[in-house]
Motif scaffolding. Structure first.
Motif, PDB file in Angstrom:
ATOM      1  N   ALA A 182       3.829 -29.434  32.686  1.00 35.72           N
ATOM      2  CA  ALA A 182       2.986 -30.411  31.995  1.00 35.72           C
ATOM      3  C   ALA A 182       3.793 -31.362  31.125  1.00 35.72           C
ATOM      4  CB  ALA A 182       1.933 -29.703  31.154  1.00 35.72           C
ATOM      5  N   ASP A 183       4.762 -30.841  30.411  1.00 35.76           N
ATOM      6  CA  ASP A 183       5.494 -31.682  29.475  1.00 35.76           C
ATOM      7  C   ASP A 183       6.884 -31.100  29.267  1.00 35.76           C
ATOM      8  OD1 ASP A 183       6.225 -33.538  27.617  1.00 35.76           O
ATOM      9  OD2 ASP A 183       4.890 -32.821  26.041  1.00 35.76           O
ATOM     10  N   ASP A 184       7.898 -31.852  29.649  1.00 36.22           N
ATOM     11  CA  ASP A 184       9.277 -31.374  29.498  1.00 36.22           C
ATOM     12  C   ASP A 184       9.694 -31.248  28.045  1.00 36.22           C
ATOM     13  OD1 ASP A 184       9.596 -31.132  32.174  1.00 36.22           O
ATOM     14  OD2 ASP A 184      10.874 -32.883  32.435  1.00 36.22           O
ATOM     15  N   GLU A 185       8.899 -31.750  27.122  1.00 31.55           N
ATOM     16  CA  GLU A 185       9.254 -31.696  25.710  1.00 31.55           C
ATOM     17  C   GLU A 185       8.895 -30.363  25.055  1.00 31.55           C
ATOM     18  OE1 GLU A 185      11.033 -34.218  24.393  1.00 31.55           O
ATOM     19  OE2 GLU A 185      10.931 -35.045  26.423  1.00 31.55           O
ATOM     20  N   VAL A 186       8.182 -29.486  25.767  1.00 28.32           N
ATOM     21  CA  VAL A 186       7.804 -28.194  25.200  1.00 28.32           C
ATOM     22  C   VAL A 186       9.038 -27.319  25.009  1.00 28.32           C
ATOM     23  CG1 VAL A 186       6.500 -26.059  25.601  1.00 28.32           C
ATOM     24  CG2 VAL A 186       5.483 -28.271  26.144  1.00 28.32           C
ATOM     25  N   TYR A 187       9.939 -27.364  25.976  1.00 28.74           N
ATOM     26  CA  TYR A 187      11.136 -26.531  25.936  1.00 28.74           C
ATOM     27  C   TYR A 187      12.368 -27.397  25.711  1.00 28.74           C
ATOM     28  CZ  TYR A 187       8.110 -23.024  28.028  1.00 28.74           C
ATOM     29  OH  TYR A 187       7.095 -22.145  28.279  1.00 28.74           O
ATOM     30  N   THR A 188      13.285 -26.886  24.917  1.00 20.13           N
ATOM     31  CA  THR A 188      14.563 -27.546  24.723  1.00 20.13           C
ATOM     32  C   THR A 188      15.659 -26.525  24.975  1.00 20.13           C
ATOM     33  OG1 THR A 188      14.589 -27.012  22.379  1.00 20.13           O
ATOM     34  CG2 THR A 188      13.668 -29.149  22.997  1.00 20.13           C
ATOM     35  N   SER A 189      16.819 -27.004  25.369  1.00 22.16           N
ATOM     36  CA  SER A 189      17.939 -26.113  25.656  1.00 22.16           C
ATOM     37  C   SER A 189      18.704 -25.806  24.376  1.00 22.16           C
ATOM     38  CB  SER A 189      18.869 -26.772  26.676  1.00 22.16           C
ATOM     39  OG  SER A 189      19.952 -25.931  26.958  1.00 22.16           O
ATOM     40  N   PHE A 190      19.108 -24.552  24.231  1.00 19.93           N
ATOM     41  CA  PHE A 190      19.910 -24.128  23.086  1.00 19.93           C
ATOM     42  C   PHE A 190      21.357 -24.014  23.534  1.00 19.93           C
ATOM     43  CE2 PHE A 190      15.703 -22.425  22.129  1.00 19.93           C
ATOM     44  CZ  PHE A 190      15.509 -22.949  20.871  1.00 19.93           C
ATOM     45  N   ALA A 210       8.263  -4.754  43.530  1.00 20.79           N
ATOM     46  CA  ALA A 210       9.676  -4.633  43.163  1.00 20.79           C
ATOM     47  C   ALA A 210      10.429  -5.927  43.469  1.00 20.79           C
ATOM     48  CB  ALA A 210      10.309  -3.454  43.902  1.00 20.79           C
ATOM     49  N   VAL A 211      10.126  -6.539  44.609  1.00 21.09           N
ATOM     50  CA  VAL A 211      10.819  -7.779  44.990  1.00 21.09           C
ATOM     51  C   VAL A 211      10.451  -8.920  44.045  1.00 21.09           C
ATOM     52  CG1 VAL A 211      10.983  -9.553  46.795  1.00 21.09           C
ATOM     53  CG2 VAL A 211      11.122  -7.132  47.402  1.00 21.09           C
ATOM     54  N   VAL A 212       9.153  -9.122  43.806  1.00 20.96           N
ATOM     55  CA  VAL A 212       8.762 -10.268  42.979  1.00 20.96           C
ATOM     56  C   VAL A 212       9.136 -10.061  41.512  1.00 20.96           C
ATOM     57  CG1 VAL A 212       6.981 -11.107  44.532  1.00 20.96           C
ATOM     58  CG2 VAL A 212       6.353  -9.537  42.730  1.00 20.96           C
ATOM     59  N   VAL A 213       9.097  -8.816  41.027  1.00 22.87           N
ATOM     60  CA  VAL A 213       9.546  -8.578  39.650  1.00 22.87           C
ATOM     61  C   VAL A 213      11.060  -8.792  39.568  1.00 22.87           C
ATOM     62  CG1 VAL A 213       9.803  -6.833  37.850  1.00 22.87           C
ATOM     63  CG2 VAL A 213       7.623  -7.124  38.974  1.00 22.87           C
ATOM     64  N   GLY A 214      11.788  -8.415  40.607  1.00 23.35           N
ATOM     65  CA  GLY A 214      13.224  -8.709  40.645  1.00 23.35           C
ATOM     66  C   GLY A 214      13.491 -10.205  40.596  1.00 23.35           C
ATOM     67  N   LEU A 215      12.694 -10.979  41.337  1.00 16.08           N
ATOM     68  CA  LEU A 215      12.827 -12.442  41.283  1.00 16.08           C
ATOM     69  C   LEU A 215      12.478 -12.970  39.895  1.00 16.08           C
ATOM     70  CD1 LEU A 215      11.251 -13.472  44.716  1.00 16.08           C
ATOM     71  CD2 LEU A 215      13.676 -13.534  44.073  1.00 16.08           C
ATOM     72  N   ALA A 216      11.452 -12.392  39.288  1.00 17.94           N
ATOM     73  CA  ALA A 216      11.068 -12.812  37.940  1.00 17.94           C
ATOM     74  C   ALA A 216      12.162 -12.473  36.934  1.00 17.94           C
ATOM     75  CB  ALA A 216       9.749 -12.158  37.532  1.00 17.94           C
ATOM     76  N   LEU A 217      12.829 -11.333  37.124  1.00 18.89           N
ATOM     77  CA  LEU A 217      13.943 -10.973  36.241  1.00 18.89           C
ATOM     78  C   LEU A 217      15.065 -12.006  36.337  1.00 18.89           C
ATOM     79  CD1 LEU A 217      14.176  -7.116  36.752  1.00 18.89           C
ATOM     80  CD2 LEU A 217      13.645  -8.307  34.633  1.00 18.89           C
ATOM     81  N   ILE A 218      15.388 -12.394  37.554  1.00 16.07           N
ATOM     82  CA  ILE A 218      16.439 -13.406  37.750  1.00 16.07           C
ATOM     83  C   ILE A 218      16.011 -14.735  37.126  1.00 16.07           C
ATOM     84  CG2 ILE A 218      17.656 -14.777  39.493  1.00 16.07           C
ATOM     85  CD1 ILE A 218      17.502 -12.226  41.293  1.00 16.07           C
ATOM     86  N   ALA A 219      14.754 -15.127  37.352  1.00 11.54           N
ATOM     87  CA  ALA A 219      14.256 -16.384  36.785  1.00 11.54           C
ATOM     88  C   ALA A 219      14.294 -16.353  35.262  1.00 11.54           C
ATOM     89  CB  ALA A 219      12.840 -16.659  37.277  1.00 11.54           C
ATOM     90  N   ASN A 220      13.930 -15.218  34.675  1.00 10.36           N
ATOM     91  CA  ASN A 220      13.949 -15.130  33.209  1.00 10.36           C
ATOM     92  C   ASN A 220      15.369 -15.072  32.669  1.00 10.36           C
ATOM     93  OD1 ASN A 220      11.226 -15.175  32.029  1.00 10.36           O
ATOM     94  ND2 ASN A 220      10.882 -13.558  33.526  1.00 10.36           N
ATOM     95  N   PHE A 221      16.295 -14.502  33.417  1.00 10.88           N
ATOM     96  CA  PHE A 221      17.694 -14.545  32.994  1.00 10.88           C
ATOM     97  C   PHE A 221      18.191 -15.985  32.997  1.00 10.88           C
ATOM     98  CE2 PHE A 221      22.206 -14.658  34.062  1.00 10.88           C
ATOM     99  CZ  PHE A 221      22.720 -13.991  32.957  1.00 10.88           C
ATOM    100  N   MET A 222      17.843 -16.721  34.022  1.00  9.03           N
ATOM    101  CA  MET A 222      18.257 -18.125  34.102  1.00  9.03           C
ATOM    102  C   MET A 222      17.518 -18.987  33.072  1.00  9.03           C
ATOM    103  SD  MET A 222      20.513 -18.012  36.463  1.00  9.03           S
ATOM    104  CE  MET A 222      20.790 -19.572  37.242  1.00  9.03           C
ATOM    105  N   TRP A 223      16.404 -18.492  32.542  1.00  2.65           N
ATOM    106  CA  TRP A 223      15.587 -19.210  31.572  1.00  2.65           C
ATOM    107  C   TRP A 223      16.095 -18.989  30.150  1.00  2.65           C
ATOM    108  CZ3 TRP A 223      12.384 -23.013  32.245  1.00  2.65           C
ATOM    109  CH2 TRP A 223      11.388 -23.309  31.330  1.00  2.65           C
ATOM    110  N   LEU A 224      17.081 -18.120  29.966  1.00  2.00           N
ATOM    111  CA  LEU A 224      17.615 -17.802  28.634  1.00  2.00           C
ATOM    112  C   LEU A 224      17.979 -19.029  27.787  1.00  2.00           C
ATOM    113  CD1 LEU A 224      19.761 -14.620  29.285  1.00  2.00           C
ATOM    114  CD2 LEU A 224      17.966 -14.837  27.581  1.00  2.00           C
ATOM    115  N   PRO A 225      18.573 -20.085  28.358  1.00  2.16           N
ATOM    116  CA  PRO A 225      18.915 -21.235  27.506  1.00  2.16           C
ATOM    117  C   PRO A 225      17.707 -21.926  26.879  1.00  2.16           C
ATOM    118  CG  PRO A 225      20.060 -21.375  29.601  1.00  2.16           C
ATOM    119  CD  PRO A 225      19.097 -20.240  29.710  1.00  2.16           C
ATOM    120  N   TYR A 226      16.538 -21.774  27.480  1.00  2.32           N
ATOM    121  CA  TYR A 226      15.365 -22.499  26.997  1.00  2.32           C
ATOM    122  C   TYR A 226      14.502 -21.663  26.055  1.00  2.32           C
ATOM    123  CZ  TYR A 226      16.879 -25.456  30.776  1.00  2.32           C
ATOM    124  OH  TYR A 226      17.651 -26.232  31.583  1.00  2.32           O
TER     125      TYR A 226
END
Length: 148
Positions: free
Chosen positions: A54-62, A104-120
Motif C-alpha cells: 500500500a505505501d512504501d513509506e510504512v517501512y524504512t531500512s535500518f 513445513a514448506v511454507v513456514v520454511g519459506l516464511a522463515l527465509i522471508a522474515n530473515f530477509m526482512w530483518l533490515p526493515y
C-alpha cells in the motif's frame, strides 16, 4: 486345585511410551497450537504484505545490508506466503495428510522471508522467526497415536 492364570498386561496409557513416540501429548498440543499459530502467523504476514504494498513509506531500512529489495515486491512475497501459511494452518485442523508437509514448506519459506526482512523490521522479524521455529518443531515432532 486349579491355578488362576495371571491377568493380561494393561494396554499402554495414551501419550505414554509405545503410543507413537515420546512426548505425544506435548506434540499433539503443540500441533494444535502450531496450527493456531500458523493461522495467526499467516494473517500477520498478509497484513505485513498489505502494508508494504500500500505505501512504501510504512517501512524504512535500518542500515546498509547486502540484500536490498524493493518493498512492493517484498509486500507481495509476504502476502502470498501468508495466504499459503493460513491455508496450511487450516489444513492441520482438518487432519489433511498434505497439511504437515505443506505447512513445513511454507513456514520454511516464511522463515527465509522474515530473515530477509530483518533490515526493515528487526524486532518483528525475530519474533516471527522464533514463532516459525516453534511451528516447525510442532509439525515435525507430532506422531500419530494410530497404529500404522
Amino acid at each position: 486345585m486349579t491355578s488362576a492364570a495371571p491377568p493380561p498386561p494393561a494396554p499402554p496409557a495414551p501419550g505414554g511410551p509405545g503410543s507413537g513416540g515420546t512426548g505425544d501429548a506435548w506434540a499433539a498440543g503443540g500441533l494444535a497450537l502450531g496450527g493456531t499459530l500458523m493461522i495467526v502467523y499467516g494473517l500477520f504476514g498478509v497484513l505485513q504484505g498489505i502494508a508494504a504494498i500500500a505505501d512504501d513509506e510504512v517501512y524504512t531500512s535500518f542500515g546498509d545490508y547486502v540484500f536490498a529489495f524493493d518493498l512492493t515486491a517484498w509486500g507481495w512475497i509476504h502476502l502470498i506466503v501468508g495466504v499459503l501459511v493460513v491455508a496450511a494452518g487450516f489444513g492441520l485442523f482438518t487432519g489433511a495428510p498434505w497439511a504437515r508437509a505443506a505447512g513445513a514448506v511454507v513456514v520454511g519459506l516464511a522463515l527465509i522471508a522474515n530473515f530477509m526482512w530483518l533490515p526493515y523490521q528487526p524486532f518483528w522479524s525475530i519474533i516471527m522467526i522464533v514463532t516459525g521455529l516453534f511451528v516447525l518443531w510442532s509439525v515435525f515432532n507430532y506422531r500419530s497415536p494410530q497404529p500404522r
